[in-house]
Design an enzyme around this catalytic site. Sequence first.
Site, PDB file in Angstrom:
ATOM      1  N   ILE A 129     -21.093  22.160   8.418  1.00 59.17           N
ATOM      2  CA  ILE A 129     -20.069  22.627   9.409  1.00 59.17           C
ATOM      3  C   ILE A 129     -19.552  23.896   8.548  1.00 59.17           C
ATOM      4  CG2 ILE A 129     -17.539  22.316  10.116  1.00 59.17           C
ATOM      5  CD1 ILE A 129     -19.225  20.153  11.156  1.00 59.17           C
ATOM      6  N   TYR A 143     -23.839   9.030  -0.561  1.00 57.80           N
ATOM      7  CA  TYR A 143     -23.041   9.414   0.399  1.00 57.80           C
ATOM      8  C   TYR A 143     -23.551   8.820   1.913  1.00 57.80           C
ATOM      9  CZ  TYR A 143     -21.118  12.952   3.537  1.00 57.80           C
ATOM     10  OH  TYR A 143     -20.558  13.513   4.913  1.00 57.80           O
ATOM     11  N   LYS A 195     -22.138   6.328   4.363  1.00 54.71           N
ATOM     12  CA  LYS A 195     -21.918   6.486   5.826  1.00 54.71           C
ATOM     13  C   LYS A 195     -22.445   5.406   6.865  1.00 54.71           C
ATOM     14  CE  LYS A 195     -19.036   9.991   5.265  1.00 54.71           C
ATOM     15  NZ  LYS A 195     -17.519   9.854   5.727  1.00 54.71           N
TER      16      LYS A 195
HETATM   17  C1  AKB Z   1     -22.974  17.457   3.241  1.00 54.25           C
HETATM   18  O1  AKB Z   1     -23.848  18.394   3.309  1.00 54.25           O
HETATM   19  O2  AKB Z   1     -22.840  16.465   2.455  1.00 54.25           O
HETATM   20  C2  AKB Z   1     -22.141  17.426   4.268  1.00 54.25           C
HETATM   21  C3  AKB Z   1     -22.782  16.511   5.448  1.00 54.25           C
HETATM   22  C4  AKB Z   1     -23.999  16.983   6.323  1.00 54.25           C
HETATM   23  O3  AKB Z   1     -22.268  15.501   5.827  1.00 54.25           O
HETATM   24  N1  AKB Z   1     -21.804  18.771   4.787  1.00 54.25           N
END
Ligand code: AKB
Length: 317
Positions: free
Chosen positions: A171, A141, A145
Amino acid sequence: MKQENILIIGAGGQIGTVLTDALRELYGDDAVIASDLHPLENQAGPSEILNAMDGQALEEVVKKWRINQIYHLAAILSAKGENDPMWAWDINMTSLFNVLEIARQRSLNKVYFPSSIAVFGREAAHQDTPQYEVLIPETVYGISKVAGENWANYYYRRYGVDVRSLRYPGIIGYQSMPGGGTTDYAVDIYHYAIQNKPYECFLSAGTRLPMLYMPDAIRATIELMEAQANRLSVRTSYNLAGMSFSPEEVATSIRKQMPNFKISYKPDFRQAIADSWPASIDDSAARHDWNWQPEYDLDAMTRDMLHQLAVKYHMTV
Ligand code: AKB
Protein backbone atom coordinates in the site's frame (compact mmCIF):
# COMPACT_ATOMS: atom_id res chain seq x y z
CA MET A 1 -25.26 9.16 9.58
CA LYS A 2 -25.24 5.51 10.72
CA GLN A 3 -25.14 4.54 14.41
CA GLU A 4 -21.99 2.47 14.80
CA ASN A 5 -19.34 2.43 17.50
CA ILE A 6 -16.13 1.42 15.80
CA LEU A 7 -12.82 0.52 17.42
CA ILE A 8 -9.67 0.75 15.31
CA ILE A 9 -6.71 -1.19 16.67
CA GLY A 10 -3.45 0.11 15.20
CA ALA A 11 -4.92 3.52 14.36
CA GLY A 12 -1.46 5.10 14.36
CA GLY A 13 -0.13 2.78 11.65
CA GLN A 14 0.20 3.29 7.90
CA ILE A 15 -3.35 2.27 6.99
CA GLY A 16 -4.93 3.00 10.39
CA THR A 17 -4.06 6.71 10.21
CA VAL A 18 -5.94 7.17 6.95
CA LEU A 19 -8.75 4.71 7.66
CA THR A 20 -9.55 6.43 10.98
CA ASP A 21 -10.14 9.75 9.18
CA ALA A 22 -12.20 8.07 6.43
CA LEU A 23 -14.44 6.24 8.92
CA ARG A 24 -14.90 9.41 10.98
CA GLU A 25 -15.97 11.19 7.81
CA LEU A 26 -18.55 8.47 7.21
CA TYR A 27 -19.85 7.72 10.71
CA GLY A 28 -18.98 10.87 12.68
CA ASP A 29 -15.89 11.73 14.75
CA ASP A 30 -17.23 10.35 18.03
CA ALA A 31 -18.33 7.02 16.53
CA VAL A 32 -14.74 5.98 15.83
CA ILE A 33 -12.41 5.14 18.74
CA ALA A 34 -8.80 5.23 17.57
CA SER A 35 -6.45 3.02 19.57
CA ASP A 36 -2.77 2.19 19.51
CA LEU A 37 0.09 1.18 21.80
CA HIS A 38 1.14 4.81 22.14
CA PRO A 39 -0.86 8.02 22.64
CA LEU A 40 -2.35 9.26 19.35
CA GLU A 41 -2.00 12.94 18.57
CA ASN A 42 -4.28 15.35 16.68
CA GLN A 43 -7.37 13.18 16.93
CA ALA A 44 -10.74 14.54 15.79
CA GLY A 45 -12.49 11.94 17.99
CA PRO A 46 -11.89 9.70 21.01
CA SER A 47 -8.74 7.66 21.38
CA GLU A 48 -7.34 5.01 23.73
CA ILE A 49 -3.94 3.55 24.52
CA LEU A 50 -4.51 -0.16 23.95
CA ASN A 51 -2.34 -3.23 23.63
CA ALA A 52 -4.48 -5.81 21.82
CA MET A 53 -2.31 -8.56 23.37
CA ASP A 54 -4.14 -7.78 26.61
CA GLY A 55 -7.58 -9.36 26.23
CA GLN A 56 -8.91 -7.79 29.43
CA ALA A 57 -7.86 -4.29 28.39
CA LEU A 58 -9.52 -4.87 25.02
CA GLU A 59 -12.74 -5.98 26.73
CA GLU A 60 -12.76 -2.85 28.91
CA VAL A 61 -12.43 -0.58 25.89
CA VAL A 62 -15.16 -2.50 24.03
CA LYS A 63 -17.50 -2.17 27.04
CA LYS A 64 -16.64 1.46 27.76
CA TRP A 65 -17.45 2.64 24.23
CA ARG A 66 -20.19 0.07 23.46
CA ILE A 67 -18.15 -1.03 20.47
CA ASN A 68 -19.99 -3.03 17.79
CA GLN A 69 -17.32 -3.12 15.04
CA ILE A 70 -13.57 -3.68 15.26
CA TYR A 71 -10.94 -3.01 12.60
CA HIS A 72 -7.90 -4.94 13.80
CA LEU A 73 -4.97 -3.48 11.84
CA ALA A 74 -2.08 -4.06 14.23
CA ALA A 75 0.46 -6.65 13.04
CA ILE A 76 4.15 -7.29 12.61
CA LEU A 77 4.85 -7.19 8.85
CA SER A 78 6.90 -9.44 6.58
CA ALA A 79 10.45 -8.10 6.90
CA LYS A 80 10.38 -7.16 10.59
CA GLY A 81 8.79 -10.50 11.50
CA GLU A 82 11.81 -12.38 10.14
CA ASN A 83 14.04 -10.80 12.84
CA ASP A 84 12.14 -12.63 15.55
CA PRO A 85 9.65 -15.16 14.15
CA MET A 86 8.17 -16.41 17.46
CA TRP A 87 7.62 -12.85 18.69
CA ALA A 88 5.89 -11.93 15.42
CA TRP A 89 3.72 -15.06 15.51
CA ASP A 90 2.73 -14.38 19.12
CA ILE A 91 1.74 -10.76 18.44
CA ASN A 92 -0.13 -11.46 15.22
CA MET A 93 -2.04 -14.47 16.54
CA THR A 94 -2.70 -13.50 20.18
CA SER A 95 -4.08 -10.10 19.22
CA LEU A 96 -6.29 -11.70 16.53
CA PHE A 97 -7.63 -14.31 18.96
CA ASN A 98 -8.42 -11.59 21.50
CA VAL A 99 -10.40 -9.70 18.83
CA LEU A 100 -12.23 -12.79 17.55
CA GLU A 101 -13.11 -13.90 21.08
CA ILE A 102 -14.48 -10.53 22.16
CA ALA A 103 -16.48 -10.40 18.92
CA ARG A 104 -17.93 -13.84 19.67
CA GLN A 105 -18.61 -13.22 23.36
CA ARG A 106 -20.21 -9.81 22.88
CA SER A 107 -21.90 -10.54 19.53
CA LEU A 108 -20.24 -7.63 17.73
CA ASN A 109 -21.72 -6.72 14.33
CA LYS A 110 -18.54 -6.97 12.26
CA VAL A 111 -14.79 -7.45 12.44
CA TYR A 112 -12.21 -6.40 9.83
CA PHE A 113 -8.89 -8.24 9.71
CA PRO A 114 -6.36 -7.50 6.94
CA SER A 115 -4.55 -10.35 5.25
CA SER A 116 -1.85 -9.95 2.61
CA ILE A 117 -0.32 -11.20 -0.62
CA ALA A 118 2.23 -12.68 1.82
CA VAL A 119 -0.09 -15.72 2.16
CA PHE A 120 1.31 -16.90 -1.19
CA GLY A 121 4.66 -18.59 -1.68
CA ARG A 122 6.67 -19.57 -4.72
CA GLU A 123 4.53 -22.67 -5.39
CA ALA A 124 1.60 -20.39 -6.22
CA ALA A 125 1.03 -19.12 -9.78
CA HIS A 126 3.27 -16.05 -10.15
CA GLN A 127 1.00 -14.10 -12.52
CA ASP A 128 -2.68 -13.41 -11.89
CA THR A 129 -2.55 -15.54 -8.75
CA PRO A 130 -6.05 -16.95 -8.26
CA GLN A 131 -8.25 -16.54 -5.20
CA TYR A 132 -8.08 -20.23 -4.37
CA GLU A 133 -4.43 -21.16 -4.69
CA VAL A 134 -1.91 -23.26 -2.77
CA LEU A 135 -0.78 -21.27 0.27
CA ILE A 136 2.79 -22.06 1.33
CA PRO A 137 4.15 -18.74 2.64
CA GLU A 138 7.85 -18.29 3.37
CA THR A 139 7.62 -15.63 6.10
CA VAL A 140 6.22 -15.90 9.60
CA TYR A 141 3.99 -12.95 8.70
CA GLY A 142 2.57 -14.93 5.77
CA ILE A 143 2.08 -18.01 7.95
CA SER A 144 0.23 -15.91 10.54
CA LYS A 145 -2.00 -14.45 7.81
CA VAL A 146 -2.87 -17.90 6.40
CA ALA A 147 -3.71 -19.08 9.93
CA GLY A 148 -5.62 -15.85 10.62
CA GLU A 149 -7.68 -16.20 7.44
CA ASN A 150 -8.64 -19.73 8.44
CA TRP A 151 -9.56 -18.66 11.97
CA ALA A 152 -11.65 -15.83 10.52
CA ASN A 153 -13.47 -18.36 8.37
CA TYR A 154 -13.86 -20.69 11.38
CA TYR A 155 -15.35 -17.97 13.60
CA TYR A 156 -17.76 -17.05 10.79
CA ARG A 157 -18.91 -20.61 10.12
CA ARG A 158 -18.88 -21.93 13.69
CA TYR A 159 -20.04 -18.88 15.66
CA GLY A 160 -21.55 -16.58 13.02
CA VAL A 161 -19.03 -13.79 13.70
CA ASP A 162 -19.11 -11.54 10.60
CA VAL A 163 -15.36 -11.32 9.97
CA ARG A 164 -14.30 -9.75 6.67
CA SER A 165 -10.84 -9.57 5.17
CA LEU A 166 -8.75 -8.39 2.21
CA ARG A 167 -5.38 -9.65 1.03
CA TYR A 168 -3.65 -6.28 0.74
CA PRO A 169 -0.86 -5.87 -1.76
CA GLY A 170 1.80 -3.21 -0.98
CA ILE A 171 0.00 0.00 0.00
CA ILE A 172 1.37 3.38 -1.05
CA GLY A 173 0.24 6.64 0.53
CA TYR A 174 1.60 10.11 1.33
CA GLN A 175 -0.18 10.55 4.69
CA SER A 176 1.74 7.96 6.73
CA MET A 177 4.83 5.76 6.59
CA PRO A 178 4.84 1.95 6.48
CA GLY A 179 7.14 0.02 8.81
CA GLY A 180 8.75 -3.38 8.53
CA GLY A 181 7.33 -4.47 5.17
CA THR A 182 8.92 -5.73 1.95
CA THR A 183 6.93 -3.29 -0.19
CA ASP A 184 7.99 -0.23 1.89
CA TYR A 185 10.42 0.91 -0.82
CA ALA A 186 7.46 1.98 -2.93
CA VAL A 187 6.61 4.68 -0.36
CA ASP A 188 10.20 5.66 0.53
CA ILE A 189 11.12 6.21 -3.12
CA TYR A 190 8.65 9.09 -3.46
CA HIS A 191 9.94 10.79 -0.30
CA TYR A 192 13.49 10.66 -1.67
CA ALA A 193 12.43 11.83 -5.13
CA ILE A 194 10.55 14.89 -3.88
CA GLN A 195 13.55 15.93 -1.77
CA ASN A 196 15.80 15.58 -4.84
CA LYS A 197 17.75 12.77 -3.17
CA PRO A 198 18.97 9.64 -4.97
CA TYR A 199 17.31 6.44 -3.76
CA GLU A 200 19.04 3.10 -3.06
CA CYS A 201 16.45 0.37 -3.44
CA PHE A 202 16.60 -2.82 -1.36
CA LEU A 203 14.89 -4.82 -4.14
CA SER A 204 16.30 -5.47 -7.61
CA ALA A 205 15.25 -3.32 -10.58
CA GLY A 206 12.88 -5.83 -12.14
CA THR A 207 11.06 -7.15 -9.04
CA ARG A 208 7.35 -6.75 -9.90
CA LEU A 209 4.90 -6.81 -7.03
CA PRO A 210 1.17 -6.10 -6.65
CA MET A 211 0.53 -2.62 -5.24
CA LEU A 212 -2.41 -0.34 -4.43
CA TYR A 213 -2.73 3.40 -3.87
CA MET A 214 -4.05 4.36 -0.43
CA PRO A 215 -7.35 5.93 -1.59
CA ASP A 216 -8.18 2.68 -3.39
CA ALA A 217 -7.15 0.61 -0.34
CA ILE A 218 -9.37 2.66 1.99
CA ARG A 219 -12.30 2.56 -0.43
CA ALA A 220 -11.92 -1.23 -0.86
CA THR A 221 -11.89 -1.73 2.90
CA ILE A 222 -15.02 0.35 3.46
CA GLU A 223 -16.82 -1.12 0.44
CA LEU A 224 -16.17 -4.64 1.72
CA MET A 225 -17.38 -3.73 5.21
CA GLU A 226 -20.51 -2.04 3.80
CA ALA A 227 -21.37 -4.90 1.44
CA GLN A 228 -24.39 -7.04 2.20
CA ALA A 229 -23.26 -10.16 4.07
CA ASN A 230 -25.07 -12.50 1.68
CA ARG A 231 -23.02 -11.12 -1.26
CA LEU A 232 -19.73 -12.33 0.27
CA SER A 233 -18.67 -15.74 -0.99
CA VAL A 234 -15.14 -15.56 0.47
CA ARG A 235 -14.86 -15.79 4.25
CA THR A 236 -11.13 -16.35 4.43
CA SER A 237 -9.83 -13.21 2.65
CA TYR A 238 -10.41 -11.62 -0.76
CA ASN A 239 -7.59 -11.18 -3.28
CA LEU A 240 -7.30 -7.46 -3.99
CA ALA A 241 -5.38 -5.83 -6.85
CA GLY A 242 -4.74 -2.34 -8.12
CA MET A 243 -1.55 -2.30 -10.19
CA SER A 244 1.76 -4.17 -10.42
CA PHE A 245 5.14 -2.56 -10.92
CA SER A 246 8.87 -2.97 -10.33
CA PRO A 247 11.29 -0.44 -8.79
CA GLU A 248 12.55 0.32 -12.32
CA GLU A 249 9.02 1.08 -13.50
CA VAL A 250 8.22 3.37 -10.58
CA ALA A 251 11.50 5.23 -11.17
CA THR A 252 10.50 5.70 -14.83
CA SER A 253 7.12 6.99 -13.73
CA ILE A 254 8.75 9.48 -11.32
CA ARG A 255 11.17 10.66 -14.05
CA LYS A 256 8.20 11.71 -16.21
CA GLN A 257 7.88 14.57 -13.73
CA MET A 258 11.35 14.70 -12.19
CA PRO A 259 13.76 13.81 -15.02
CA ASN A 260 16.85 13.99 -12.78
CA PHE A 261 15.67 11.38 -10.29
CA LYS A 262 18.33 8.73 -9.66
CA ILE A 263 17.93 5.18 -8.37
CA SER A 264 20.45 2.44 -7.57
CA TYR A 265 19.88 -1.13 -6.42
CA LYS A 266 21.30 -3.03 -3.46
CA PRO A 267 19.04 -6.03 -2.80
CA ASP A 268 19.09 -7.34 0.78
CA PHE A 269 17.24 -10.14 2.63
CA ARG A 270 13.90 -8.66 1.52
CA GLN A 271 14.63 -9.74 -2.08
CA ALA A 272 14.00 -13.40 -1.21
CA ILE A 273 10.67 -12.46 0.38
CA ALA A 274 9.64 -10.47 -2.70
CA ASP A 275 10.74 -13.31 -4.99
CA SER A 276 8.38 -15.67 -3.17
CA TRP A 277 5.36 -13.38 -3.74
CA PRO A 278 3.13 -13.06 -6.82
CA ALA A 279 3.81 -10.43 -9.46
CA SER A 280 0.11 -9.87 -10.06
CA ILE A 281 -3.17 -10.91 -8.47
CA ASP A 282 -6.51 -12.07 -9.85
CA ASP A 283 -9.16 -10.23 -7.84
CA SER A 284 -12.19 -11.29 -9.88
CA ALA A 285 -14.01 -12.64 -6.78
CA ALA A 286 -13.90 -9.16 -5.19
CA ARG A 287 -14.99 -7.58 -8.48
CA HIS A 288 -17.86 -10.02 -8.78
CA ASP A 289 -19.10 -10.12 -5.18
CA TRP A 290 -18.93 -6.45 -4.14
CA ASN A 291 -18.08 -4.67 -7.42
CA TRP A 292 -14.46 -3.88 -6.57
CA GLN A 293 -12.83 -1.58 -9.12
CA PRO A 294 -9.48 0.18 -8.56
CA GLU A 295 -9.11 3.76 -9.82
CA TYR A 296 -5.38 4.47 -9.79
CA ASP A 297 -2.70 3.16 -12.13
CA LEU A 298 1.03 3.79 -11.62
CA ASP A 299 1.25 7.17 -13.38
CA ALA A 300 -1.94 8.51 -11.78
CA MET A 301 -0.60 7.48 -8.36
CA THR A 302 2.83 9.04 -9.06
CA ARG A 303 1.25 12.36 -10.06
CA ASP A 304 -0.81 12.48 -6.89
CA MET A 305 1.98 11.25 -4.56
CA LEU A 306 4.45 13.84 -5.88
CA HIS A 307 1.86 16.59 -5.74
CA GLN A 308 0.87 15.78 -2.13
CA LEU A 309 4.46 15.29 -0.94
CA ALA A 310 5.52 18.56 -2.60
CA VAL A 311 2.99 20.32 -0.37
CA LYS A 312 4.22 18.40 2.69
CA TYR A 313 7.92 19.15 2.07
CA HIS A 314 7.32 22.67 0.66
CA MET A 315 8.97 21.63 -2.63
CA THR A 316 8.02 22.04 -6.27
CA VAL A 317 7.70 19.20 -8.76
C1 AKB B 1 4.64 -6.18 3.62
O1 AKB B 1 5.43 -5.81 2.73
O2 AKB B 1 4.94 -6.95 4.53
C2 AKB B 1 3.22 -5.67 3.56
C3 AKB B 1 2.31 -6.61 2.86
C4 AKB B 1 2.42 -6.80 1.39
O3 AKB B 1 1.51 -7.24 3.49
N1 AKB B 1 3.19 -4.39 2.92
